[in-house]
Design a protein around this motif. Sequence first.
Motif, short mmCIF file in Angstrom:
data_model
loop_
_atom_site.label_atom_id
_atom_site.label_comp_id
_atom_site.label_asym_id
_atom_site.label_seq_id
_atom_site.Cartn_x
_atom_site.Cartn_y
_atom_site.Cartn_z
N ILE A 121 40.46 47.59 48.28
CA ILE A 121 39.42 46.65 47.90
C ILE A 121 38.58 46.35 49.13
N SER A 122 37.30 46.70 49.08
CA SER A 122 36.38 46.42 50.20
C SER A 122 35.55 45.20 49.83
N ILE A 123 35.51 44.24 50.74
CA ILE A 123 34.83 42.97 50.47
C ILE A 123 33.58 42.87 51.34
N HIS A 124 32.47 42.55 50.68
CA HIS A 124 31.20 42.41 51.40
C HIS A 124 30.62 41.03 51.18
N LEU A 125 30.06 40.46 52.24
CA LEU A 125 29.39 39.17 52.13
C LEU A 125 28.01 39.36 51.54
N LEU A 126 27.73 38.57 50.50
CA LEU A 126 26.38 38.56 49.94
C LEU A 126 25.73 37.24 50.34
N GLU A 127 24.65 36.87 49.66
CA GLU A 127 24.00 35.60 49.97
C GLU A 127 24.90 34.41 49.64
N ASN A 128 24.63 33.29 50.26
CA ASN A 128 25.39 32.05 50.05
C ASN A 128 26.87 32.34 50.25
N ASP A 129 27.70 31.94 49.29
CA ASP A 129 29.14 32.17 49.43
C ASP A 129 29.61 33.35 48.60
N SER A 130 28.68 34.09 48.00
CA SER A 130 29.08 35.19 47.13
C SER A 130 29.73 36.32 47.91
N ARG A 131 30.69 36.96 47.25
CA ARG A 131 31.35 38.11 47.85
C ARG A 131 31.38 39.23 46.81
N GLU A 132 31.12 40.44 47.27
CA GLU A 132 31.25 41.61 46.40
C GLU A 132 32.57 42.32 46.71
N PHE A 133 33.27 42.69 45.65
CA PHE A 133 34.56 43.38 45.80
C PHE A 133 34.43 44.78 45.19
N ILE A 134 34.61 45.80 46.02
CA ILE A 134 34.56 47.17 45.53
C ILE A 134 35.99 47.72 45.50
N PHE A 135 36.42 48.08 44.30
CA PHE A 135 37.79 48.57 44.10
C PHE A 135 37.78 50.10 44.06
N GLU A 136 38.74 50.70 44.75
CA GLU A 136 38.94 52.16 44.68
C GLU A 136 40.42 52.41 44.41
N ALA A 137 40.72 52.99 43.25
CA ALA A 137 42.10 53.28 42.90
C ALA A 137 42.40 54.74 43.18
N CYS A 138 43.35 54.99 44.08
CA CYS A 138 43.76 56.36 44.41
C CYS A 138 45.15 56.59 43.88
N GLY A 139 45.30 57.44 42.88
CA GLY A 139 46.59 57.72 42.27
C GLY A 139 46.67 57.13 40.88
N LYS A 140 47.46 57.78 40.02
CA LYS A 140 47.54 57.39 38.60
C LYS A 140 48.01 55.96 38.40
N GLN A 141 49.05 55.57 39.15
CA GLN A 141 49.60 54.21 39.05
C GLN A 141 48.50 53.18 39.32
N TYR A 142 47.65 53.50 40.30
CA TYR A 142 46.62 52.55 40.71
C TYR A 142 45.42 52.57 39.77
N GLU A 143 45.17 53.72 39.18
CA GLU A 143 44.11 53.78 38.17
C GLU A 143 44.50 52.93 36.96
N ALA A 144 45.78 52.99 36.61
CA ALA A 144 46.27 52.17 35.49
C ALA A 144 46.18 50.68 35.83
N LEU A 145 46.52 50.35 37.07
CA LEU A 145 46.43 48.96 37.51
C LEU A 145 44.98 48.47 37.44
N LEU A 146 44.07 49.32 37.91
CA LEU A 146 42.65 48.93 37.91
C LEU A 146 42.12 48.76 36.48
N GLU A 147 42.60 49.59 35.56
CA GLU A 147 42.23 49.44 34.14
C GLU A 147 42.57 48.04 33.65
N GLU A 148 43.71 47.54 34.09
CA GLU A 148 44.15 46.22 33.64
C GLU A 148 43.32 45.11 34.26
#
Length: 150
Positions: A121-148
Amino acid sequence: MKTWKTVTADMAETHALGRNIGEAAAGNTVILLDGDLGAGKTTLTQGIAMGLGVKKNVTSPTFTILKIYHGRLTLNHIDAYRLEGASQDLGFDELLEDDGVTVIEWPDFAGELIPDEYLKISIHLLENDSREFIFEACGKQYEALLEEIA
Ligand SMILES: Nc1ncnc2c1ncn2[C@@H]1O[C@H](COP(=O)(O)OP(=O)(O)OP(=O)(O)O)[C@@H](O)[C@H]1O
Ligand SMILES: [Mg+2]
């Protein structure tokens, strides 16, 4: 690899996002948290801990590198900032093989500790207090987790 993106407006929303992750996580899970100082890595980890049923307040492990919390599953919280890649001798690799959830802040400094499969999960600061979270799932177990989570 599956990806997903979301934005939170404040700390409470980041806690809620983390809680979703913690509730969805099974054992033997590694989550990498990337982002600048103050991006919200520890704040997200606090939410993950809540979702895992950890009652103790999660604080930054910077000076201790590793903190362990007990909930529905064990949470291993690693801050690799001070490791500068010297993770080999610490036995942390054994932690990653136990049945807990391991969260690693500053994964770029964690060197050989990083397994082949993980949720990043990569976190970026946006304006004000907003944060953007970019998720990257590597592997089947993690793809399933991200689906949830998504
Ligand atoms: N949307 C948001 N999500 C997360 N934190 C937020 C948000 N808005 C404001 N904040 C504030 O930003 C700070 C994030 O600090 P935090 O310790 O979580 O960052 P960090 O990425 O772990 O930093 P470090 O690299 O020093 O470990 C907190 O003071 C928190 O209250
Ligand atoms: Mg932190």
